[in-house]
Design an enzyme around this catalytic site. Structure first.
Site, mmCIF file in Angstrom:
data_model
loop_
_atom_site.group_PDB
_atom_site.id
_atom_site.type_symbol
_atom_site.label_atom_id
_atom_site.label_comp_id
_atom_site.label_asym_id
_atom_site.label_seq_id
_atom_site.Cartn_x
_atom_site.Cartn_y
_atom_site.Cartn_z
ATOM 1 N N ASP A 257 1.048 -1.571 -0.080
ATOM 2 C CA ASP A 257 -0.049 0.529 -0.016
ATOM 3 C C ASP A 257 0.341 1.376 0.216
ATOM 4 O OD1 ASP A 257 -2.070 1.211 0.165
ATOM 5 O OD2 ASP A 257 -1.558 1.664 2.111
ATOM 6 N N SER A 258 0.557 2.244 -0.569
ATOM 7 C CA SER A 258 0.837 3.437 -0.513
ATOM 8 C C SER A 258 1.767 3.804 1.310
ATOM 9 C CB SER A 258 0.328 4.553 -0.633
ATOM 10 O OG SER A 258 -0.732 5.007 -0.132
ATOM 11 N N CYS B 231 -4.611 -1.538 -2.653
ATOM 12 C CA CYS B 231 -4.650 0.286 -2.511
ATOM 13 C C CYS B 231 -5.573 0.294 -3.987
ATOM 14 C CB CYS B 231 -2.519 0.982 -2.332
ATOM 15 S SG CYS B 231 -3.521 2.471 -2.761
ATOM 16 N N GLU C 171 -3.667 9.419 8.487
ATOM 17 C CA GLU C 171 -1.939 9.455 7.719
ATOM 18 C C GLU C 171 -1.917 10.325 9.403
ATOM 19 O OE1 GLU C 171 0.236 7.584 5.738
ATOM 20 O OE2 GLU C 171 -1.274 6.043 5.566
ATOM 21 N N CYS D 107 -10.802 2.578 -0.130
ATOM 22 C CA CYS D 107 -9.904 3.332 -0.052
ATOM 23 C C CYS D 107 -9.748 2.062 1.189
ATOM 24 C CB CYS D 107 -9.857 5.111 0.255
ATOM 25 S SG CYS D 107 -7.948 5.241 0.867
ATOM 26 N N HIS E 182 -8.041 3.189 3.421
ATOM 27 C CA HIS E 182 -7.297 3.929 4.860
ATOM 28 C C HIS E 182 -8.666 3.718 5.507
ATOM 29 C CE1 HIS E 182 -3.567 4.861 3.004
ATOM 30 N NE2 HIS E 182 -3.701 5.060 4.256
HETATM 31 N N1 DGL Z 1 -5.322 3.307 0.699
HETATM 32 C C1 DGL Z 1 -5.282 3.918 -0.535
HETATM 33 C C2 DGL Z 1 -5.916 3.570 -1.344
HETATM 34 O O1 DGL Z 1 -7.026 2.269 -0.869
HETATM 35 C C3 DGL Z 1 -4.950 5.080 0.069
HETATM 36 C C4 DGL Z 1 -4.347 6.026 -1.486
HETATM 37 C C5 DGL Z 1 -3.456 7.085 -1.182
HETATM 38 O O2 DGL Z 1 -2.250 6.957 -0.708
HETATM 39 O O3 DGL Z 1 -3.491 8.096 -1.676
HETATM 40 O O4 DGL Z 1 -6.617 4.158 -2.193
#
Ligand code: DGL
Length: 276
Positions: A9-10, A72, A157, A191, A193
């Site tokens: 993931d990011s 992600c 975050e 998403c 997150h």
């Molecule tokens: N967890 C990422 C997603 O599912 C977040 C993306 C981000 O880094 O903006 O889209």
């Protein structure tokens, strides 16, 4: 040879997916990579998301992963197809990279009775139209409405998910979504997150709307995939181990990751950058 399943993931969001995968399939080894140094991806261009994701996937291949789950949505939307079609045949034709949008699209329509589904996601995921395209393949009669929530990932975050400020941005985007159609009866947290915002999202959803998160869906589909692909399954090592890597500070990762993962984590640093 140690060949863990890679989960990428990011940042921290993919941990909400890994948690469910590990619950469902505890026998495998996993390697998690969070590109925290370059998060968020959701507001970045196709070119940048693709470049960052490819660098991370390549790094995970070098660590021995025979299968990588891009946990992600943004990277699944903007980079996965190119990596699968263009890069994988040269980089590692015997390995596989899967995303989170397709498995979600395969089931999301079955939760709706009104035939109206709402997607809450990053700007990048919404602009890619990936959910609209994929859901129409499996549920041609479902109408998909999308709402980009660009500040939700930075809120999470930065550990602001419980703050009163978060309420303002969550209410605003939920209201925007339901202004598009009041009969939406399923809202997807598109998403990884967003599960951290679940109770606040629920607070502002109209009554009776089902809120769906992806972790369990992805874990179920992965289980199914491994059963259908023994040639990949038998290359995944099975000692039940977990390793976590972050491209940023390990102290920050360890302090924050427990929120997503439900238990404490000891991460290792790795350096992935444009120069690699
Ligand atoms: N967890 C990422 C997603 O599912 C977040 C993306 C981000 O880094 O903006 O889209």
């Amino acid at each position: 040879m140690h060949t863990p399943i890679g989960v990428f993931d990011s940042g921290y969001g993919g941990l909400t997916v890994l948690k469910e995968i590990e619950k469902k399939l505890p026998q495998y080894d996993y390697l998690y990579l969070g590109d925290n140094a370059r998060t968020p991806y959701g507001t970045r261009s196709y070119e940048t998301v693709y470049r960052y994701t490819l660098q991370c996937v390549t790094w995970m291949f070098h660590r021995g992963c025979p299968l990588i789950i891009i946990a992600c949505n943004t990277a699944s939307a903007k980079a996965l197809r190119t990596i699968q079609q263009k890069d994988l045949p040269q980089l590692a034709p015997e390995k596989r990279v899967l995303g989170v949008i397709r498995p979600t699209a395969e089931v999301i329509g079955s939760f709706s009775t009104s035939g109206k589904v709402g997607i809450l996601a990053t700007k990048g995921t919404v602009e890619s139209q990936s959910y609209v395209i994929e859901i129409s393949r499996f549920f041609p009669d479902i109408t998909v409405y999308q709402e980009a929530c660009p500040l939700w990932v930075p809120l999470v975050e930065n550990n602001e998910q419980e703050s009163p400020g978060a309420d303002y941005f969550i209410e605003k985007h939920i209201n925007n979504l339901f202004r598009k159609d009041k009969s939406i009866d399923v809202a997807l947290m598109g998403c990884t997150h967003y599960p951290l915002l679940k109770h606040k999202i629920e607070k502002f959803l109209p009554p009776g709307v089902k809120l769906i998160s992806q972790g369990e869906i992805v874990a179920d589909r992965l289980d199914d995939y491994l059963k259908r692909h023994p040639e990949i399954e038998e290359r995944c090592s099975k000692q039940g181990t977990l390793r976590f890597f972050t491209t940023d500070s390990t102290d920050d990762f360890d302090n924050h990751a427990a929120l997503f993962y439900g238990r404490s984590i000891k991460s290792e640093h790795c350096n992935i950058c444009d120069a690699n």
